[in-house]
Write a protein that holds these residues in place. Structure first.
Motif, short mmCIF file in Angstrom:
data_model
loop_
_atom_site.label_atom_id
_atom_site.label_comp_id
_atom_site.label_asym_id
_atom_site.label_seq_id
_atom_site.Cartn_x
_atom_site.Cartn_y
_atom_site.Cartn_z
N PHE A 176 -9.15 1.98 0.50
CA PHE A 176 -9.58 0.85 -0.32
C PHE A 176 -10.61 1.26 -1.38
N LEU B 145 -8.80 3.07 -4.21
CA LEU B 145 -7.57 2.42 -4.68
C LEU B 145 -7.49 2.45 -6.21
N LEU B 146 -6.38 2.89 -6.73
CA LEU B 146 -6.06 2.92 -8.17
C LEU B 146 -6.75 4.05 -8.93
N LEU C 297 -1.88 7.20 -5.15
CA LEU C 297 -1.67 5.96 -5.92
C LEU C 297 -0.24 5.44 -5.74
N ILE D 208 0.31 4.14 -2.19
CA ILE D 208 -0.27 2.83 -1.87
C ILE D 208 0.52 1.71 -2.54
N LEU D 209 0.85 1.92 -3.80
CA LEU D 209 1.49 0.84 -4.55
C LEU D 209 2.90 0.53 -4.06
N VAL D 210 3.58 1.51 -3.49
CA VAL D 210 4.94 1.21 -3.01
C VAL D 210 5.00 1.23 -1.48
N PRO E 81 4.56 -1.09 0.91
CA PRO E 81 5.43 -2.09 1.57
C PRO E 81 6.91 -1.81 1.33
#
Lengths: 95, 482
Positions: B169, B172-173, B191, B194-196, B198
């Motif tokens: 967290f 993040l980014l 990055l 985390i973004l993909v 799910p």
């Protein structure tokens, strides 16, 4: 329209989240988070609002839209942060 | 001290993530990239048959249905097991499918006249589906390998989460493309992961579950004995279609199958989120005999898993999101493979095993896009009536993959891998950027279709892939290692 709204909400939520992180603030050349409590609230409420919008527009499969727009919002926010961080690292690049 | 430092959950997970990620990633990247292209398999198939330029579905005419019936009758008399795929929004022409499952011929009929459209024979977008589904290793072995790779992906995701949980967290980014290269690649890896996340978990999990039968024994008992074959002429299909539409809804009939003792109408996979595979069976004279609906809890769970994974129901915006997430997932895997090479390059560069690792990584990272683009090129360059055309397209894909492998092997063992990386990046750049030009030169009537359509979409994506490859080429100047 709902997709665009959801992307916008996710982007803002990600940006609000990053503005609370000391390490990211250092990268951006900032020292202190502005109103961290509000930023925390924003980073929680905006994705919830995006979820509500997606579910309202698309029903149960709105969850897939919500996840997909999270990725897009994250990419947009990351690109914005990258540009900002590279400018703060190199003041000569600032307009 | 070293033992204390590494003998932690994070240390162990790091080892697991590194090795499962690299060894599995070599296979998973091909599966994932193939799956990403499969998001648009129908559209890629239409690009590969430029003779078919219809863009919108029109209602089935009696002439078309009768022409299809007659063609199926002829094929059956020739001993072919033929079926009819009805037009959909994504593929607005009726197709007669026959031949072996892994090399099916799909003849297209003109929706207005019922005449054969004489489109070129091609592997089509189905090629990427098969690559994703079985890696072209055959139905059983292929599914087993792909299922095991899916489990490896889940292990890599789980161990990766444990490694990065502490800073997930707070970092993040963060992406620093101009930092030192290991840092930049790690940022990209985290990055994109985390973004993909799910999407990655859902596709890997649903994929493994959907094909769990490949590696788990089937405990449902033996096969049903085949029904007794009845010789029959194909009946008039119009009442069958009308009745099937009453059951499934207008436009929601997917295929007509001609079995041993009657006709079966299936619900279109695109009809609902749940991939139901419901059937309506008709007698040889066209009377409805029974409908098959899989509505128990286990079946619905399976249908939901398949619905999420196969994504046949998704509208265009969401399909692009699947595609984009797939690309980001491929970026995650690519950066993971490169991080592995960067980690060991300094200490193991002279080892033969490192050269093997770099060869394999280069083959999958650059070989897949080079081969996919080369396949599109060969689709347009091979003459339309070339004998065994589909087979030669198939060969061209693997010939390019073998070429990249050979170049990577020579470059890695002669310690000139940078030359190979740069060479193949430039090659991909040229193939991608020139594809729109090839399309405009080889597609009949291309000026009439300058709006948003599958041709433009494939051209733009290929050109963007070319731009990305050339950008990577510029970031890898001579004298630096990858």
């Amino acid at each position: 329209m709902t997709i665009a709204l959801s992307i916008l909400l996710w982007t803002l939520a990600f940006l609000a989240h990053t503005q609370r992180q000391p390490r990211i603030l250092r990268l951006l050349g900032q020292h202190k988070a502005f109103a961290p409590g509000i930023l925390l609230l924003v980073s929680i409420l905006l994705p919830a609002a995006a979820l509500g919008a997606c579910l309202a527009a698309y029903g149960g499969v709105g969850l897939e839209y919500w996840i997909g727009t999270m990725t897009l919002g994250g990419v947009i926010a990351a690109m914005g942060l990258t540009v900002q961080a590279s400018r703060s690292e190199h003041p000569s690049k600032q307009p | 001290m070293t033992r204390v430092a590494t003998d932690t959950l994070r240390g162990r997970m790091g080892w697991l993530h590194r090795w499962v990620g690299f060894l599995g990633g070599l296979v998973i990247l091909v599966i994932f990239a193939g799956g990403t292209l499969t998001s648009f398999d129908t559209e890629i198939g239409r690009w590969m048959q430029p003779e078919i330029q219809r863009t919108t579905r029109i209602p089935l005419s009696d002439t078309l249905v009768e022409a299809a019936r007659a063609r199926v009758e002829t094929l059956r008399q020739q001993g072919q097991n033929a079926s009819i795929d009805l037009p959909t929004e994504r593929d607005p022409v009726l197709r007669i499918r026959y031949g072996k499952a892994d090399a099916a011929v799909k003849e297209a009929l003109d929706p207005e006249t019922g005449d054969a459209l004489h489109a070129r024979q091609t592997v089509g977008g189905q090629f990427f589906y098969d690559l994703h589904f079985t890696l072209d290793l055959g139905h059983d072995l292929g599914r087993q390998v792909v299922d095991c790779a899916g489990i490896a992906l889940l292990v890599a995701i789980g161990s990766g989460l444990v490694i990065h949980l502490r800073s997930l967290f707070s970092d993040l980014l963060i992406f620093r493309p101009f930092a030192a290269r290991p840092r930049a690649w790690m940022d990209l890896h985290v990055l994109s992961g985390i973004l993909v996340l799910p999407f990655l978990i859902s596709t890997a999990y649903t994929g493994v579950v959907a094909h769990s039968g490949a590696i788990l024994p089937d405990l449902r008992g033996g096969h049903q004995p085949p029904e007794k074959a009845v010789s029959y002429d194909i009946p008039d299909l119009r009442p069958i279609l009308a009745q099937a539409e009453r059951i499934y809804g207008p436009g929601h009939v997917g295929s007509l199958l001609f079995g041993r003792n009657g006709v079966t109408a299936t619900r279109a996979d695109s009809a609902t989120f749940l991939l139901m595979r419901d059937e309506a069976d008709f007698s040889p004279t066209g009377e409805l005999r029974r409908t098959v609906h899989h509505g128990d809890a286990v079946s619905i769970s399976q249908q939901a898993f398949r619905g999420v994974h196969f994504a046949r129901w998704v509208p265009l915006p969401l399909r692009w999101m699947y595609f984009g997430s797939g690309l980001a997932g491929a970026g995650l895997m690519t950066s993971g493979l490169i991080l592995f090479l960067l980690r060991y390059r300094r200490t193991k560069e002279k080892d033969a095993l490192f050269a093997v690792a770099e060869t394999l990584a280069m083959t999958v990272i650059l070989g897949f896009p080079a081969s996919a683009l080369f396949l599109l090129w060969m689709n347009r360059l091979l003459p339309i009536d070339f004998p065994m055309r589909s087979l030669w397209e198939w060969r061209s894909f693997f010939a390019m993959a073998v070429t990249v492998f050979t170049g990577a092997l020579i470059g890695s063992f002669r310690r000139k891998s940078l030359f190979a990386w740069r060479g193949f990046l430039a090659w991909i750049g040229c193939l991608g950027l020139a594809l729109p030009l090839l399309d405009s030169l080889t597609r009949p009537g291309w000026t009439a279709h300058l709006g948003a359509n599958v041709f433009v979409a494939v051209d733009v994506v290929a050109a963007l892939a070319g731009v990305a490859a050339l950008y990577a080429w510029t970031r890898l100047p001579p004298g630096r290692q990858a």
